[in-house]
Write a protein that holds these residues in place. Structure first.
Motif, PDB file in Angstrom:
ATOM      1  N   UNK A   1      12.050  21.910  -5.286  1.00 26.20           N
ATOM      2  CA  UNK A   1      11.268  20.956  -4.502  1.00 26.20           C
ATOM      3  C   UNK A   1      10.775  19.799  -5.371  1.00 26.20           C
TER       4      UNK A   1
ATOM      5  N   UNK B   1       1.197   8.315  -6.335  1.00 26.47           N
ATOM      6  CA  UNK B   1       0.686   9.610  -5.889  1.00 26.47           C
ATOM      7  C   UNK B   1       1.807  10.601  -5.626  1.00 26.47           C
ATOM      8  N   UNK B   2       2.706  10.267  -4.707  1.00 26.53           N
ATOM      9  CA  UNK B   2       3.723  11.240  -4.314  1.00 26.53           C
ATOM     10  C   UNK B   2       4.723  11.509  -5.431  1.00 26.53           C
TER      11      UNK B   2
ATOM     12  N   UNK C   1       4.362   5.932   7.406  1.00 31.04           N
ATOM     13  CA  UNK C   1       3.353   6.147   8.438  1.00 31.04           C
ATOM     14  C   UNK C   1       2.239   5.112   8.444  1.00 31.04           C
ATOM     15  N   UNK C   2       1.745   4.727   7.271  1.00 30.61           N
ATOM     16  CA  UNK C   2       0.622   3.785   7.221  1.00 30.61           C
ATOM     17  C   UNK C   2       0.978   2.454   7.886  1.00 30.61           C
TER      18      UNK C   2
ATOM     19  N   UNK D   1       0.841  -1.202   0.000  1.00 30.97           N
ATOM     20  CA  UNK D   1       0.000   0.000   0.000  1.00 30.97           C
ATOM     21  C   UNK D   1       0.878   1.256   0.000  1.00 30.97           C
TER      22      UNK D   1
ATOM     23  N   UNK E   1      14.767  16.450  11.813  1.00 30.50           N
ATOM     24  CA  UNK E   1      13.570  17.193  12.204  1.00 30.50           C
ATOM     25  C   UNK E   1      12.758  17.541  10.968  1.00 30.50           C
ATOM     26  N   UNK E   2      11.477  17.173  10.995  1.00 31.38           N
ATOM     27  CA  UNK E   2      10.625  17.513   9.864  1.00 31.38           C
ATOM     28  C   UNK E   2      10.755  16.478   8.756  1.00 31.38           C
ATOM     29  N   UNK E   3      10.709  16.929   7.517  1.00 30.46           N
ATOM     30  CA  UNK E   3      10.757  16.026   6.365  1.00 30.46           C
ATOM     31  C   UNK E   3      12.139  16.064   5.726  1.00 30.46           C
TER      32      UNK E   3
ATOM     33  N   UNK F   1      10.523  11.108   5.080  1.00 32.75           N
ATOM     34  CA  UNK F   1       9.221  11.776   5.109  1.00 32.75           C
ATOM     35  C   UNK F   1       8.231  10.797   5.728  1.00 32.75           C
ATOM     36  N   UNK F   2       7.257  11.315   6.456  1.00 27.48           N
ATOM     37  CA  UNK F   2       6.297  10.431   7.123  1.00 27.48           C
ATOM     38  C   UNK F   2       5.519   9.578   6.126  1.00 27.48           C
ATOM     39  N   UNK F   3       5.274  10.098   4.907  1.00 30.50           N
ATOM     40  CA  UNK F   3       4.516   9.298   3.942  1.00 30.50           C
ATOM     41  C   UNK F   3       5.244   8.008   3.568  1.00 30.50           C
TER      42      UNK F   3
ATOM     43  N   UNK G   1       1.097   4.053  -3.129  1.00 28.74           N
ATOM     44  CA  UNK G   1       0.830   5.481  -2.913  1.00 28.74           C
ATOM     45  C   UNK G   1       2.077   6.317  -3.153  1.00 28.74           C
TER      46      UNK G   1
ATOM     47  N   UNK H   1       3.361   3.792  11.705  1.00 32.51           N
ATOM     48  CA  UNK H   1       2.839   4.945  12.451  1.00 32.51           C
ATOM     49  C   UNK H   1       4.005   5.824  12.851  1.00 32.51           C
TER      50      UNK H   1
ATOM     51  N   UNK I   1      13.572  18.343   3.305  1.00 29.60           N
ATOM     52  CA  UNK I   1      12.509  18.340   2.281  1.00 29.60           C
ATOM     53  C   UNK I   1      12.898  17.468   1.091  1.00 29.60           C
TER      54      UNK I   1
END
Lengths: 221, 135
Positions: free
Chosen positions: A85, A48-49, A189-190, A40, A141-143, A184-186, A44, A193, A164
């Motif tokens: 980006x 998608x990304x 994460x699914x 999955x 920290x962050x993406x 990156x969390x994407x 995605x 988590x 980024x």
């Protein structure tokens, strides 16, 4: 006598079209990296990304082409951040798909040959290197991304992070990416988590050291 | 945010939004635009600019809060905020940030909390017209 106004497009006879990019195919099925990375997420992440980065980069290039031909410096400069980006997103993910592989195609097999020697010499062992990459990735920290890179000028390996979608060359023009880990969390994460360290531990089971070795040997000849 | 949120601001807060953005619809469009043009992890805020006595939409990266911008030019009071880190929406909306901000604006944003914040902010800022008679 007609005056040629400033900013006239002296290339007006030249209809050049912008060379756009397309989404590269994944070298394996979406489910092929399971259980380390779920199908999955792979679907995605790719459809998608990565597709969004390609689409938006192409859009930005068209806008840039138009701004250049109108000699609109302000518009050109304004487009730089979206180009960096989205272009960076495309570059980074194209490398990422190649530096992962299913287990039955060498994913997870440790490096051999000259890259393995370089790792041992510089870091002591593969385990130490993996620990370093994982701790940098966890602390980011962050993406962003964490990279194993080769400085081709000094022929040294290094671990570096970028924010980024900045490509590794933003940290040094002599840097060549060998392996990238998307934090990156994407990217996790699914499935994982908020437990980023578990993602970082498991991704090594599908890491394509063959790809890294090929790139390394090509630069080091 | 609140359960059953969304809808519209009322009274003084709505008046201030209409004053600074033209209309609630225009504010909503600008807020959504700020979300869709943000890269990476960060936040989008509706803030009250203390010196300029007006509302504004600002973006911050990672965990930056406009409260830390503590100088004359950028003295901000947060009114509403939206978390754009992927962990805030990924399980519900995956990559679709547009759907997330729409859900936030239509069903989640707490105008009650926003009203309370702007009321508190008025301890520092006089938003009313100065009642100085014209000579």
């Amino acid at each position: 006598m007609s005056k040629i106004s400033r900013g006239a497009n002296f290339n007006s006879g030249n209809s050049r079209s912008v060379q756009t990019l397309s989404l590269p195919d994944l070298p394996y099925d979406y489910g092929a990296l399971e259980p380390a990375i779920s199908g999955e997420i792979m679907r995605l992440h790719h459809q998608k990304h990565h597709q969004a980065y390609v689409t938006n980069y192409n859009k930005a290039l068209e806008q840039l082409d138009s701004a250049i031909s109108k000699a609109d410096a302000s518009a050109v400069v304004k487009l730089q951040s979206t180009i960096k980006f989205n272009g960076g997103g495309h570059i980074n993910h194209s490398i990422f798909w190649k530096n992962l592989a299913p287990v039955n195609e060498g994913g997870g097999d440790p490096p051999k040959g000259s890259l393995s020697n370089a790792i041992e010499k510089q870091f002591g062992s593969l385990e130490v290197l993996v620990q370093k990459i994982n701790s940098e990735g966890a602390a980011l920290q962050g993406s962003g991304w964490v990279w194993l890179a080769l400085d081709k000028e000094f022929k040294r390996l290094l671990v570096e992070t970028t924010a980024n979608q900045d490509p590794i060359v933003t940290k040094g023009s002599a840097l060549v990416p060998l392996l990238g880990v998307d934090v990156w969390e994407h990217a996790y994460y699914l499935q994982y988590k908020n437990v980023k360290p578990d993602y970082l531990k498991n991704i090594w089971k599908v890491m394509n050291w063959n790809y890294a070795t090929q790139v390394y040997e090509k630069e080091c000849i | 945010m609140q359960p059953g949120g969304g809808d519209m601001p009322t009274l003084g807060l709505l008046q201030q939004i209409e004053k600074d953005f033209g209309s609630y619809t225009n504010f909503k469009e600008k807020f959504i635009e700020a979300v869709l043009t943000s890269f990476g992890s960060g936040w989008v805020w509706l803030v009250l600019k203390r010196e300029k006595k007006c509302l504004a939409i600002v973006k911050t990266t990672n965990a930056v809060n406009p409260l830390i911008w503590n100088d004359i030019v950028r003295n901000f009071s947060p009114i509403i905020s939206l978390d754009l880190w992927e962990h805030a929406y990924y399980l519900d909306h995956k990559n679709d940030r547009g759907a997330y901000v729409k859900t936030f604006m239509d069903h989640l944003v707490s105008w009650d909390a926003a009203t309370a914040r702007i009321a508190r902010a008025q301890a520092f800022v006089n938003l009313g017209e100065p009642k100085i008679p014209v000579a």
